[in-house]
Design an enzyme around this catalytic site. Structure first.
Site, PDB file in Angstrom:
ATOM      1  N   HIS A  90       3.225   4.533   1.176  1.00 27.28           N
ATOM      2  CA  HIS A  90       3.982   4.832   2.279  1.00 27.28           C
ATOM      3  C   HIS A  90       3.460   5.743   3.386  1.00 27.28           C
ATOM      4  CE1 HIS A  90       7.642   2.894   4.276  1.00 27.28           C
ATOM      5  NE2 HIS A  90       7.956   4.080   4.759  1.00 27.28           N
ATOM      6  N   ASP A 153      15.939   7.851   3.472  1.00 31.77           N
ATOM      7  CA  ASP A 153      16.732   6.826   4.225  1.00 31.77           C
ATOM      8  C   ASP A 153      15.908   5.473   3.295  1.00 31.77           C
ATOM      9  OD1 ASP A 153      18.449   7.772   5.941  1.00 31.77           O
ATOM     10  OD2 ASP A 153      16.990   7.805   7.740  1.00 31.77           O
ATOM     11  N   GLU A 266      23.903  11.165  10.163  1.00 28.76           N
ATOM     12  CA  GLU A 266      22.638  10.808  10.918  1.00 28.76           C
ATOM     13  C   GLU A 266      22.933  10.567  12.416  1.00 28.76           C
ATOM     14  OE1 GLU A 266      19.570   8.516   8.982  1.00 28.76           O
ATOM     15  OE2 GLU A 266      19.276   9.750   7.384  1.00 28.76           O
TER      16      GLU A 266
END
Length: 511
Positions: A90, A153, A266
């Site tokens: 990632h 997340d 958030e």
């Protein structure tokens, strides 16, 4: 073995054939796992960012720390080989690649460790550095009713990967990043040593590896703090037209005691229009509800702001009790009247919310597009200027993906780790998560990111890149500031030949 490895790489002959085949190298390394030519699958030559592609010599799928140690020691016996640990790929800018070197696929070690322990009266879990956080979540909750305290997340990331950076999400204001919720690591250093470390045992390696970008060792096991997992989450979004009101409420919420605030805080920026990706439709949580722009004041500008909040509760809690608690917390906030959306979801469903977005993006063919993302930490003292120039001017028309912004507390981070942070107690994470179609627009978006960073430097903003990527050593020195000397000492101590994490481009391989 060393002589064999030394023959297979040629300093300047890019097209030369390997002198030894894979089976010979496999036997030479005495691996319990597997090895394949870097050309075979192409997995190790690319990452999620889709911006860089370099070819490794071999892709190693180790059985455990011993295999990784053998590979690192073998690389140390050559004048040029490097080793990169790859989690779930990632990375954005080739951080987990090794041009002409070894890439270690850590996912093959994902099942090596999973053990519940009690340390000083508190529950912890020993997990593999190659385990995915989403698997850790499912197993901890289903088996023990427990869960780690701090998340990211997106949970299809490896434990070692996020701990090598920081690991932040909406719980970090309370518990700190994932790096603040680890009590012990097992690390394979750049010397090939398998070392167990903690705050009291080999502390320099422990704190160096946490947030160390893979520069000092490869994390093969982590001991992570747990807490009781809730059953359900009240997921809430409220909208603001003014940035100052948005930041005031966000900073208030993250500064309150545990029972006087939400469990997750958030925020994000979105466009004041009906664009399905960047505008009003991206806000509503309940598909039966529609965003009504008539509630917005006439003074609203080109971008709007959304606080995203979550309240944890148990199945045994009375609905009226949950309603009252949430109402009490929401009551003092200054969001636009009428612009609130909420829904009740399971705890695991909430934490895996990005997984559903991933599935949709894959179905639409968007997930495999390039991702020229930009992640920054910006000091509270400069965040208004950042909003005025970046959000309201540079990216006011959207970026084709989420624009996250929310405050974090410096006191929840341990200054002994390798993470570089802005000054001041409150700073904001800003994440511009672009999804860009392949083609000329990719370089244009990369250039926009560079312009934002250049503007931050020119204006003297107190900021740091998160998931940093620089090409010049002087930029890395500026990034780490007065921590640079400590970083160099740690590198000299644990990876003196600069074998590890070459894709970060911080140190050059030495003999």
């Amino acid at each position: 073995m060393i002589a064999c490895l030394g023959r297979i790489v040629h300093d300047s002959e890019a097209e030369s054939k390997l002198d030894d085949d894979v089976s010979t190298i496999f036997n030479s390394l005495n691996l319990q796992g597997s090895i394949e030519n870097g050309d075979v699958s192409g997995i190790a030559s690319k990452d999620f960012g889709g911006l860089y592609s370099v070819k490794p010599l071999y892709l190693i799928r180790p059985s455990g720390a011993e295999d990784i140690s053998r590979v690192v020691k073998a690389a140390a016996g050559t004048p040029h080989l490097t080793v990169a640990a790859r989690g779930n790929g990632h990375s954005i800018n080739g951080q987990a690649m090794a041009d002409g070197g070894y890439v270690i696929d850590m996912r093959s070690t994902g099942e090596n460790h999973f053990k519940l322990l009690t340390v000083n009266g508190s529950p912890c879990i020993d997990i593999s550095g190659g385990a995915l956080w989403e698997d850790v979540l499912r197993r901890c909750v289903s088996r023990f009713g427990l869960a780690p305290r701090s998340w990211t997340d997106y949970l299809s990331l490896t434990v070692g990967g996020t701990l090598s950076n920081a690991g932040v999400s909406g719980q970090a204001f309370r518990y700190g990043p994932q790096t603040s919720n680890v009590t012990e690591l097992e690390v394979v250093t750049g010397k090939g040593d398998i070392t167990v470390c903690s705050e009291t045992q080999n502390p320099e390696l422990f704190f160096g590896a946490l947030g160390g970008l893979g520069q000092f060792g490869i994390i093969t096991r982590a001991r992570v703090k747990l807490q009781p997992a809730p059953d359900m989450v009240r997921w809430i979004r409220v909208v603001y037209a003014e940035f100052e009101e948005f930041t005031r409420d966000a900073e208030f919420l993250v500064s309150q005691k545990e029972d006087e605030s939400f469990d997750y805080v958030e925020g994000f920026v979105f466009c004041n229009n009906d664009d399905p990706v960047n505008g009003w439709p991206s806000v509503q949580l309940n598909p039966d509800q529609e965003f009504n722009p008539a509630h917005l004041p006439q003074t609203a500008g080109p971008v709007l702001y959304c606080l995203e909040l979550a309240f944890h509760y148990r199945n045994s809690d009375q609905p009226s009790t949950v309603d009252m608690a949430v109402s009490r917390l929401v009551r003092g906030l200054g969001f636009v009247d009428g612009l609130i959306s909420q829904v009740d979801v399971s705890y695991m469903g909430f934490l895996l919310r990005v997984k559903r977005a991933e599935q949709d993006a894959k179905a639409n063919g968007v997930w495999d597009n390039p991702h020229p993302w930009l992640n920054l930490f910006v000091s509270k003292s400069d965040i208004v200027d950042f909003d005025r120039t970046v959000f309201k001017k540079m990216v006011k028309n959207g970026i084709g993906g989420p624009m996250l912004i929310y405050p974090l507390l410096r006191s929840k981070w341990d200054s002994r780790t390798s993470v570089a942070l802005p000054e001041g107690e409150i700073f904001y994470i800003v994440a511009l998560l672009r999804f860009v179609p392949k083609g000329p627009s990719v370089e244009k978006k990369v250039a926009e990111n560079r312009e934002i960073v250049k503007w931050c430097i020119k204006e003297g903003l107190d900021f740091k890149l998160y998931l940093p990527h620089y090409r010049a050593k002087e930029d890395w020195k500026r990034h780490f500031g007065n921590q640079w000397t400590r970083l160099e000492k740690r590198k000299a101590n644990f990876d003196p030949m600069a074998i590890l994490a070459p894709g970060q481009r911080i140190f050059k391989r030495t003999n």
